[in-house]
Design a protein around this motif. Structure first.
Motif, mmCIF file in Angstrom:
data_model
loop_
_atom_site.group_PDB
_atom_site.id
_atom_site.type_symbol
_atom_site.label_atom_id
_atom_site.label_comp_id
_atom_site.label_asym_id
_atom_site.label_seq_id
_atom_site.Cartn_x
_atom_site.Cartn_y
_atom_site.Cartn_z
ATOM 1 N N LEU A 86 0.816 -1.217 0.000
ATOM 2 C CA LEU A 86 0.000 0.000 0.000
ATOM 3 C C LEU A 86 0.847 1.265 0.000
ATOM 4 C CD1 LEU A 86 -2.702 -1.028 2.636
ATOM 5 C CD2 LEU A 86 -2.910 -1.016 0.142
ATOM 6 N N LEU A 87 2.116 1.099 0.314
ATOM 7 C CA LEU A 87 3.000 2.251 0.480
ATOM 8 C C LEU A 87 4.352 1.942 -0.153
ATOM 9 C CD1 LEU A 87 3.468 5.015 1.849
ATOM 10 C CD2 LEU A 87 4.059 3.798 3.914
ATOM 11 N N SER A 88 4.850 2.873 -0.946
ATOM 12 C CA SER A 88 6.159 2.694 -1.583
ATOM 13 C C SER A 88 7.267 2.878 -0.559
ATOM 14 C CB SER A 88 6.353 3.708 -2.707
ATOM 15 O OG SER A 88 5.412 3.521 -3.717
ATOM 16 N N TYR A 89 8.230 1.989 -0.615
ATOM 17 C CA TYR A 89 9.408 2.134 0.237
ATOM 18 C C TYR A 89 10.625 1.671 -0.535
ATOM 19 C CZ TYR A 89 8.931 -2.902 1.054
ATOM 20 O OH TYR A 89 8.833 -4.252 0.894
ATOM 21 N N HIS A 90 11.786 1.982 -0.015
ATOM 22 C CA HIS A 90 13.046 1.655 -0.676
ATOM 23 C C HIS A 90 13.963 1.005 0.351
ATOM 24 C CE1 HIS A 90 11.700 4.302 -3.928
ATOM 25 N NE2 HIS A 90 11.255 5.065 -2.950
ATOM 26 N N LYS A 91 14.915 0.249 -0.156
ATOM 27 C CA LYS A 91 15.906 -0.364 0.727
ATOM 28 C C LYS A 91 17.296 0.053 0.291
ATOM 29 C CE LYS A 91 13.542 -4.456 2.369
ATOM 30 N NZ LYS A 91 13.657 -5.895 2.553
ATOM 31 N N ALA A 92 18.048 0.576 1.231
ATOM 32 C CA ALA A 92 19.435 0.961 0.963
ATOM 33 C C ALA A 92 20.278 -0.309 1.018
ATOM 34 C CB ALA A 92 19.919 1.968 1.991
ATOM 35 N N ASN A 93 20.927 -0.637 -0.078
ATOM 36 C CA ASN A 93 21.766 -1.831 -0.177
ATOM 37 C C ASN A 93 21.009 -3.097 0.224
ATOM 38 O OD1 ASN A 93 23.975 -0.281 -0.993
ATOM 39 N ND2 ASN A 93 24.548 0.144 1.124
ATOM 40 N N GLY A 94 19.706 -3.101 -0.007
ATOM 41 C CA GLY A 94 18.898 -4.272 0.298
ATOM 42 C C GLY A 94 18.660 -4.502 1.770
ATOM 43 N N LYS A 95 18.985 -3.535 2.608
ATOM 44 C CA LYS A 95 18.855 -3.738 4.050
ATOM 45 C C LYS A 95 17.873 -2.754 4.670
ATOM 46 C CE LYS A 95 23.432 -5.691 4.553
ATOM 47 N NZ LYS A 95 24.720 -5.633 5.195
ATOM 48 N N LYS A 96 18.354 -1.578 4.996
ATOM 49 C CA LYS A 96 17.561 -0.606 5.754
ATOM 50 C C LYS A 96 16.459 0.013 4.894
ATOM 51 C CE LYS A 96 18.068 3.410 8.708
ATOM 52 N NZ LYS A 96 18.969 4.392 9.267
ATOM 53 N N ILE A 97 15.227 -0.019 5.416
ATOM 54 C CA ILE A 97 14.077 0.542 4.717
ATOM 55 C C ILE A 97 14.051 2.057 4.924
ATOM 56 C CG2 ILE A 97 11.550 0.668 4.700
ATOM 57 C CD1 ILE A 97 11.492 -2.257 5.467
ATOM 58 N N TYR A 98 13.745 2.773 3.840
ATOM 59 C CA TYR A 98 13.521 4.213 3.970
ATOM 60 C C TYR A 98 12.396 4.624 3.028
ATOM 61 C CZ TYR A 98 16.259 4.868 -0.317
ATOM 62 O OH TYR A 98 16.710 4.831 -1.606
ATOM 63 N N TYR A 99 11.847 5.803 3.288
ATOM 64 C CA TYR A 99 10.705 6.323 2.534
ATOM 65 C C TYR A 99 11.048 7.720 2.034
ATOM 66 C CZ TYR A 99 8.477 2.652 5.225
ATOM 67 O OH TYR A 99 8.173 1.449 5.788
ATOM 68 N N LEU A 100 10.527 8.064 0.864
ATOM 69 C CA LEU A 100 10.667 9.414 0.341
ATOM 70 C C LEU A 100 9.446 10.229 0.724
ATOM 71 C CD1 LEU A 100 12.019 8.662 -3.238
ATOM 72 C CD2 LEU A 100 13.324 9.307 -1.208
ATOM 73 N N LYS A 101 9.659 11.498 1.015
ATOM 74 C CA LYS A 101 8.560 12.369 1.432
ATOM 75 C C LYS A 101 7.459 12.405 0.379
ATOM 76 C CE LYS A 101 7.561 16.913 3.394
ATOM 77 N NZ LYS A 101 6.327 17.133 2.690
ATOM 78 N N ASP A 102 7.826 12.465 -0.889
ATOM 79 C CA ASP A 102 6.817 12.471 -1.952
ATOM 80 C C ASP A 102 5.934 11.230 -1.893
ATOM 81 O OD1 ASP A 102 7.568 14.908 -2.994
ATOM 82 O OD2 ASP A 102 8.791 14.064 -4.604
ATOM 83 N N ASP A 103 6.547 10.077 -1.631
ATOM 84 C CA ASP A 103 5.773 8.828 -1.531
ATOM 85 C C ASP A 103 4.827 8.870 -0.333
ATOM 86 O OD1 ASP A 103 7.056 7.799 -3.764
ATOM 87 O OD2 ASP A 103 8.579 6.750 -2.581
ATOM 88 N N LEU A 104 5.292 9.398 0.784
ATOM 89 C CA LEU A 104 4.447 9.500 1.972
ATOM 90 C C LEU A 104 3.281 10.452 1.721
ATOM 91 C CD1 LEU A 104 7.198 9.645 4.746
ATOM 92 C CD2 LEU A 104 5.845 7.661 4.051
ATOM 93 N N ASP A 105 3.567 11.586 1.073
ATOM 94 C CA ASP A 105 2.509 12.552 0.762
ATOM 95 C C ASP A 105 1.489 11.961 -0.206
ATOM 96 O OD1 ASP A 105 3.639 14.420 2.463
ATOM 97 O OD2 ASP A 105 4.671 15.499 0.873
ATOM 98 N N SER A 106 1.963 11.199 -1.194
ATOM 99 C CA SER A 106 1.048 10.550 -2.139
ATOM 100 C C SER A 106 0.156 9.548 -1.419
ATOM 101 C CB SER A 106 1.838 9.823 -3.227
ATOM 102 O OG SER A 106 2.532 10.738 -4.019
ATOM 103 N N PHE A 107 0.727 8.821 -0.471
ATOM 104 C CA PHE A 107 -0.050 7.856 0.302
ATOM 105 C C PHE A 107 -1.135 8.571 1.107
ATOM 106 C CE2 PHE A 107 -0.697 5.520 4.292
ATOM 107 C CZ PHE A 107 -1.185 4.329 3.788
ATOM 108 N N ILE A 108 -0.776 9.683 1.725
ATOM 109 C CA ILE A 108 -1.756 10.455 2.507
ATOM 110 C C ILE A 108 -2.890 10.912 1.597
ATOM 111 C CG2 ILE A 108 -2.115 12.641 3.731
ATOM 112 C CD1 ILE A 108 0.768 12.280 4.861
#
Length: 119
Positions: A70-92
């Motif tokens: 339901l929400l876009s997220y990314h993984k740095a080097n396949g490990k730590k999850i992070y989110y972009l503000k644009d993706d969070l705003d789009s989800f809202i």
């Protein structure tokens, strides 16, 4: 702004014009800094905790949304999850549209039931 530029402006233009030009230059510099700050904020990476706080939900709910895609997220080097503000705003925005659509649907259904009872 360098003193040479200010001196050149003062030489070429009348005092009133020079003052206005310098004020405009100051405003443009301020605008540029604000735009750069906003651009940096838009491209900001949010950690799981920061994203959950930004959305006003728990980490567990955030992970649930991830697993349900339901929400876009990314993984740095396949490990730590992070989110972009644009993706969070789009989800809202998408959640607000669904809530509004549901409320409108509920309102229409209630009106239909009322009309059916009256007829």
């Amino acid at each position: 702004m360098t003193r040479d530029i200010i001196a050149e402006i003062n030489k070429v233009f009348s005092p009133v014009q020079a003052k206005l030009i310098l004020m405009i230059i100051d405003l443009l510099i301020e605008l540029k800094e604000t735009l750069e700050k906003n651009n940096n904020e838009q491209n900001r990476h949010y950690s799981v905790v920061e994203a959950a706080n930004y959305l006003g939900i728990t980490k567990q709910t955030l992970y649930k949304y991830n697993s349900q895609n339901l929400l876009s997220y990314h993984k740095a080097n396949g490990k730590k999850i992070y989110y972009l503000k644009d993706d969070l705003d789009s989800f809202i925005c998408s959640k607000q549209k669904r809530i509004t659509s549901t409320e409108e649907s509920d309102s229409c259904n209630a009106t239909r039931r009322l009309l059916a009872e009256l007829l």
